[in-house]
Write a protein that holds these residues in place. Structure first.
Motif, PDB file in Angstrom:
ATOM      1  N   TYR A  48       5.009  30.630   0.295  1.00 53.01           N
ATOM      2  CA  TYR A  48       5.136  29.295   0.899  1.00 53.01           C
ATOM      3  C   TYR A  48       6.026  29.290   2.138  1.00 53.01           C
ATOM      4  N   VAL A  49       7.097  30.063   2.112  1.00 56.75           N
ATOM      5  CA  VAL A  49       7.973  30.095   3.294  1.00 56.75           C
ATOM      6  C   VAL A  49       7.180  30.639   4.491  1.00 56.75           C
ATOM      7  N   GLU A  50       6.402  31.672   4.245  1.00 53.07           N
ATOM      8  CA  GLU A  50       5.604  32.251   5.329  1.00 53.07           C
ATOM      9  C   GLU A  50       4.505  31.282   5.774  1.00 53.07           C
ATOM     10  N   ARG A  51       3.946  30.556   4.803  1.00 54.06           N
ATOM     11  CA  ARG A  51       2.884  29.602   5.145  1.00 54.06           C
ATOM     12  C   ARG A  51       3.426  28.493   6.050  1.00 54.06           C
ATOM     13  N   VAL A  52       4.621  28.039   5.747  1.00 55.50           N
ATOM     14  CA  VAL A  52       5.242  26.998   6.596  1.00 55.50           C
ATOM     15  C   VAL A  52       5.402  27.532   8.012  1.00 55.50           C
ATOM     16  N   TYR A  53       5.928  28.733   8.114  1.00 51.78           N
ATOM     17  CA  TYR A  53       6.234  29.311   9.421  1.00 51.78           C
ATOM     18  C   TYR A  53       4.960  29.510  10.253  1.00 51.78           C
ATOM     19  N   ILE A  54       3.954  30.135   9.639  1.00 53.99           N
ATOM     20  CA  ILE A  54       2.731  30.425  10.398  1.00 53.99           C
ATOM     21  C   ILE A  54       1.984  29.131  10.720  1.00 53.99           C
ATOM     22  N   SER A  55       1.912  28.221   9.764  1.00 55.07           N
ATOM     23  CA  SER A  55       1.174  26.973   9.992  1.00 55.07           C
ATOM     24  C   SER A  55       1.808  26.171  11.118  1.00 55.07           C
ATOM     25  N   LEU A  56       3.151  26.113  11.106  1.00 50.57           N
ATOM     26  CA  LEU A  56       3.831  25.349  12.157  1.00 50.57           C
ATOM     27  C   LEU A  56       3.530  25.923  13.538  1.00 50.57           C
ATOM     28  N   ASN A  57       3.565  27.241  13.633  1.00 47.70           N
ATOM     29  CA  ASN A  57       3.292  27.864  14.924  1.00 47.70           C
ATOM     30  C   ASN A  57       1.830  27.693  15.324  1.00 47.70           C
ATOM     31  N   ALA A  58       0.944  27.778  14.337  1.00 47.67           N
ATOM     32  CA  ALA A  58      -0.489  27.700  14.656  1.00 47.67           C
ATOM     33  C   ALA A  58      -0.909  26.276  15.024  1.00 47.67           C
ATOM     34  N   VAL A  59      -0.403  25.311  14.294  1.00 54.26           N
ATOM     35  CA  VAL A  59      -0.906  23.949  14.497  1.00 54.26           C
ATOM     36  C   VAL A  59      -0.481  23.365  15.847  1.00 54.26           C
ATOM     37  N   LYS A  60       0.638  23.841  16.348  1.00 51.38           N
ATOM     38  CA  LYS A  60       1.129  23.343  17.645  1.00 51.38           C
ATOM     39  C   LYS A  60       0.058  23.472  18.727  1.00 51.38           C
ATOM     40  N   LYS A  61      -0.593  24.643  18.708  1.00 49.35           N
ATOM     41  CA  LYS A  61      -1.603  24.957  19.722  1.00 49.35           C
ATOM     42  C   LYS A  61      -2.755  23.948  19.649  1.00 49.35           C
ATOM     43  N   TYR A  62      -3.145  23.606  18.436  1.00 51.06           N
ATOM     44  CA  TYR A  62      -4.296  22.708  18.266  1.00 51.06           C
ATOM     45  C   TYR A  62      -3.930  21.259  18.551  1.00 51.06           C
ATOM     46  N   ILE A  63      -2.694  20.907  18.233  1.00 52.16           N
ATOM     47  CA  ILE A  63      -2.266  19.543  18.556  1.00 52.16           C
ATOM     48  C   ILE A  63      -2.201  19.398  20.072  1.00 52.16           C
ATOM     49  N   ASP A  64      -1.744  20.426  20.713  1.00 53.86           N
ATOM     50  CA  ASP A  64      -1.671  20.433  22.174  1.00 53.86           C
ATOM     51  C   ASP A  64      -3.086  20.356  22.769  1.00 53.86           C
ATOM     52  N   ALA A  65      -4.013  21.129  22.208  1.00 58.87           N
ATOM     53  CA  ALA A  65      -5.390  21.159  22.717  1.00 58.87           C
ATOM     54  C   ALA A  65      -6.096  19.826  22.500  1.00 58.87           C
ATOM     55  N   SER A  66      -5.684  19.086  21.494  1.00 58.55           N
ATOM     56  CA  SER A  66      -6.312  17.794  21.207  1.00 58.55           C
ATOM     57  C   SER A  66      -6.210  16.842  22.388  1.00 58.55           C
ATOM     58  N   ILE A  67      -5.158  17.040  23.207  1.00 58.83           N
ATOM     59  CA  ILE A  67      -4.968  16.163  24.372  1.00 58.83           C
ATOM     60  C   ILE A  67      -6.155  16.324  25.333  1.00 58.83           C
ATOM     61  N   ASP A  68      -6.621  17.570  25.490  1.00 66.62           N
ATOM     62  CA  ASP A  68      -7.687  17.834  26.452  1.00 66.62           C
ATOM     63  C   ASP A  68      -9.081  17.753  25.835  1.00 66.62           C
ATOM     64  N   LYS A  69      -9.143  17.763  24.526  1.00 69.54           N
ATOM     65  CA  LYS A  69     -10.469  17.904  23.910  1.00 69.54           C
ATOM     66  C   LYS A  69     -10.857  16.632  23.150  1.00 69.54           C
ATOM     67  N   ASN A  70     -10.659  15.510  23.802  1.00 68.58           N
ATOM     68  CA  ASN A  70     -10.976  14.208  23.204  1.00 68.58           C
ATOM     69  C   ASN A  70     -10.376  14.037  21.807  1.00 68.58           C
ATOM     70  N   GLY A  71      -9.247  14.663  21.603  1.00 65.13           N
ATOM     71  CA  GLY A  71      -8.554  14.490  20.325  1.00 65.13           C
ATOM     72  C   GLY A  71      -9.248  15.144  19.143  1.00 65.13           C
ATOM     73  N   GLU A  72     -10.171  16.052  19.389  1.00 57.44           N
ATOM     74  CA  GLU A  72     -10.950  16.617  18.282  1.00 57.44           C
ATOM     75  C   GLU A  72     -10.531  18.040  17.902  1.00 57.44           C
ATOM     76  N   ALA A  73      -9.598  18.622  18.620  1.00 55.35           N
ATOM     77  CA  ALA A  73      -9.262  20.034  18.379  1.00 55.35           C
ATOM     78  C   ALA A  73      -8.744  20.255  16.961  1.00 55.35           C
ATOM     79  N   TYR A  74      -8.120  19.239  16.398  1.00 55.74           N
ATOM     80  CA  TYR A  74      -7.577  19.417  15.046  1.00 55.74           C
ATOM     81  C   TYR A  74      -8.691  19.761  14.053  1.00 55.74           C
ATOM     82  N   ARG A  75      -9.920  19.313  14.376  1.00 63.74           N
ATOM     83  CA  ARG A  75     -11.051  19.608  13.471  1.00 63.74           C
ATOM     84  C   ARG A  75     -11.316  21.121  13.421  1.00 63.74           C
TER      85      ARG A  75
END
Lengths: 229, 437
Positions: free
Chosen positions: A19-46
């Motif tokens: 779980y500690v590793e999952r928190v760390y990797i997920s936090l780093n990974a999701v940032k990229k997609y939240i950032d991309a959502s700005i340019d991709k009509n908010g759909e990158a999270y999908r």
């Protein structure tokens, strides 16, 4: 005197590592997609949900940010991952020391405060930092080799799992396999399945280059069957 | 102390960081709360401590002798000092323990004695806790944190170091070990109100924290079962579960917390259980009345520390006094603990007052009555203001090779200005206790 490690304790240590590793990797990974959502009509999270194979039941990018990061009732949220890490850590305080446990407490404290204001993901950086500090503290304080091996096996198997889901290139996946999974699995022969370890090795070593997702189900099944408790 | 008082936020953030909490069930739900800490410590002078120490050692030694006697020769009953009714009708009396001699003959290894400092400058014993007295971990970690945050406070004040408590526990456990083996702290698990303490003591003493599933009895020995079915002999169990849940084959058959057959191992002499099962008979609120008599009986000494003036409605003369003076008394249900079942009759409405009066008349064994001891208030922070609230002191007495009092204690205070109840389960907080060198 080195004491035995009970099954309940081994299970806690293993899932704490995961779980500690999952928190760390997920936090780093999701940032990229939240950032991309700005340019991709908010759909990158999908794309992110699909990639890491979690249910995409979010109404919008905004809803995803709120519920994936902070919703305690969402079993896939970062908050839930960290709570699960804590639930395991609290039961092995005497094995990992109060100091190591304190980094999980500090992480929970940050995410709880961020959840109140639905803070942006960058404000969760201290959580990722605390997860790294946790591992530093573990290296410093956990002396018993088997306890350390169980924690590390959990950490590295989670890393392998997440990187395969995130379609990291096979060279990197191979490094993770060799850099922690195999050694620790060998040291813990009484709680790991040697057949699964061997199969995992064969499946990963036979691949190279880009990870297009083909055959990943088999590898993920193998990862999740390796620890026998 | 000023430096420490100005750093209250820093102290609290360290408490948060270390997860210094206690669990509480409200409406069937488990919640963990931070135990409110007040940085203004209770101070006890060296001379006063010396007096308390002497009285506490005397009291605990007598209580240990009483337990040995009750489960063997019963001299104190035969000699008419304690009526057998009070022993055999006590829910803490365990017939299974008859004839058992615990390792080294010690029954109460860790005794938590609750005292108050009266406005008349006398110390009064309110209660003996000889089963699983909890709370020592809080002043222990509080000292670690406050000393770290404000070293100058401790340089300027000549305060006895309290960080030897884990060592006192370890030495006691080593002393009572009947065979070679490890010491374990048996916890009911995460959802116990004192779980923080269980895990913290395991860390500090080096004992293994175990749940029942980790332990197994084979051939009259207890083993800690490790991965790969490794078996490690256990010689001491510092159990943090009540007698009735300890062994489902002997006590409560529905217990999911205990270890089957652990009592057989204990009976065979292959295990020390800390504290010994059966101690409840000596810390029963009804037996409390007899402790000064025990001291005289077993030690031929005058009690150094006083009980709060107590009456037993069981005795006709006392019953009459209690019924005639009920309004000014506090009534305690002997079966309750944690501050529950304590009734200040002064505050009762007419209906409730009559109900209690009836209960005392019809079930005299169920109650004790005490004069209300007007005990001292201590200063504490409420927001940024300093106010005064009632506070008690739980002293910890450890019996191993000798009986020793830990030079500290848990000072609990009420946060309610009108209340004498200081228990954490009822919203109370705690302070460190500084004993001068």
């Amino acid at each position: 005197m080195n004491s035995s490690i009970s099954l309940t304790k081994a299970n806690r240590l293993f899932w704490l590592g995961r779980y500690v590793e999952r928190v760390y990797i997920s936090l780093n990974a999701v940032k990229k997609y939240i950032d991309a959502s700005i340019d991709k009509n908010g759909e990158a999270y999908r794309d992110y949900c699909k990639l890491i194979r979690i249910p995409d039941n979010y109404l919008s990018s905004k809803d995803f940010k709120r519920r994936y990061l902070y919703d305690k009732t969402n079993p896939f949220s970062i908050f839930s991952m960290l709570t699960n890490a804590f639930d395991n850590a609290i039961e092995v305080r005497n094995d990992i020391t109060s100091e190591s446990l304190s980094y999980i407490h500090l992480g929970l404290d940050v995410i709880s405060k961020c959840a109140i204001n639905n803070a942006k993901v960058s404000e969760l950086q201290p959580v990722a930092d605390y997860m790294m500090s946790f591992w530093g503290s573990i290296d410093e304080n956990v002396i018993e080799i088997r306890k350390m091996s169980i924690l590390r096996l959990g950490r590295r198997l989670e890393s392998l799992d997440m990187n395969i889901r995130l379609k990291t290139c096979w060279e990197r996946v191979n490094e993770i396999l060799k850099g922690g999974v195999l050694t620790n699995a060998d040291m813990l022969s009484s709680v790991t399945d040697a057949t699964q370890t061997e199969r995992l090795k064969t499946l990963i070593e036979s691949r190279s280059g880009e990870n297009d997702g083909t055959g990943n189900d088999e590898i993920l099944n193998c990862i999740n069957a390796l620890f026998k408790i | 102390m000023n430096d420490l008082l100005t750093q209250r936020d820093s102290v609290n953030s360290w408490f948060q960081r270390y997860g210094v909490r206690f669990g509480i069930y409200k409406n069937g739900e488990f919640n963990e709360q931070i135990f409110p800490f007040d940085p203004i410590a209770r101070r006890i002078s060296a001379a006063e401590w010396k007096f308390l120490e002497k009285g506490l050692v005397q009291r605990v030694n007598a209580l240990n002798m009483f337990l040995s006697d009750i489960y063997s020769k019963k001299r104190i009953i035969k000699d008419g000092v304690v009526p057998e009714d009070f022993v055999y009708s006590s829910s803490g009396y365990l017939p299974f323990c008859e004839g058992i001699r615990p390792p080294k003959g010690i029954w109460s290894h860790i005794s938590g004695i609750d005292l108050v400092h009266g406005k008349d400058d006398e110390w009064y014993i309110l209660e003996d806790n000889l089963r699983i007295p909890s709370g020592a971990s809080y002043p222990l970690i509080a000292r670690e944190i406050t000393q770290n945050v404000s070293p100058s406070t401790f340089e300027a004040n000549n305060i006895a170091d309290n960080r030897n408590y884990a060592q006192m526990l370890s030495s006691m456990m080593d002393y009572v070990k009947p065979i070679d083996g490890i010491s374990v702290i048996l916890t009911p698990g995460r959802y116990n109100s004192a779980y923080f303490e269980h895990s913290y003591f395991a860390e500090k003493t080096g004992a293994v924290l175990a749940v029942n599933a980790d332990l197994r009895v084979e051939n009259n020995k207890l083993y800690y079962i490790g991965i790969g079915n490794e078996k490690q002999p256990v010689s001491v169990v510092y159990r943090r579960i009540s007698d009735e849940f300890l062994d489902p084959l002997v006590f409560n058959h529905d217990s999911l917390l205990g270890v089957a057959n652990i009592m057989q191992v204990y009976k065979k002499g292959n295990l020390a259980i800390v504290n010994a099962p059966g101690n409840g008979v000596a810390d029963d609120k009804g037996i409390y009345y007899f402790v000064p008599k025990m001291i005289k009986y077993y030690l031929s000494e005058e009690p150094i520390l006083k009980n709060a003036p107590t009456y037993l409605p069981f005795y006709e003369e006392d019953r009459k006094y209690v019924l005639d003076n009920l309004r000014k008394l506090v009534i305690k249900d002997v079966a309750e603990a944690g501050g529950y079942g304590v009734i200040f009759c002064e505050k009762l409405n007419a209906q409730k007052f009559d109900d209690i009066k009836k209960l005392v008349s019809t079930q005299p064994r169920r109650w004790i009555a005490q004069e209300v001891v007007d005990f001292n208030d201590l200063p504490l922070f409420e927001g940024d203001k300093i106010v005064e609230r009632k506070a008690d002191l739980r002293a910890y007495v450890v019996t191993g090779e000798k009986t020793e009092v830990w030079k500290c204690g848990l000072t609990r205070f009420s946060r309610n200005p009108d209340s004498f109840i200081v228990n954490s389960s009822q919203g109370g907080g705690f302070k460190d206790t500084w004993v001068s060198n």
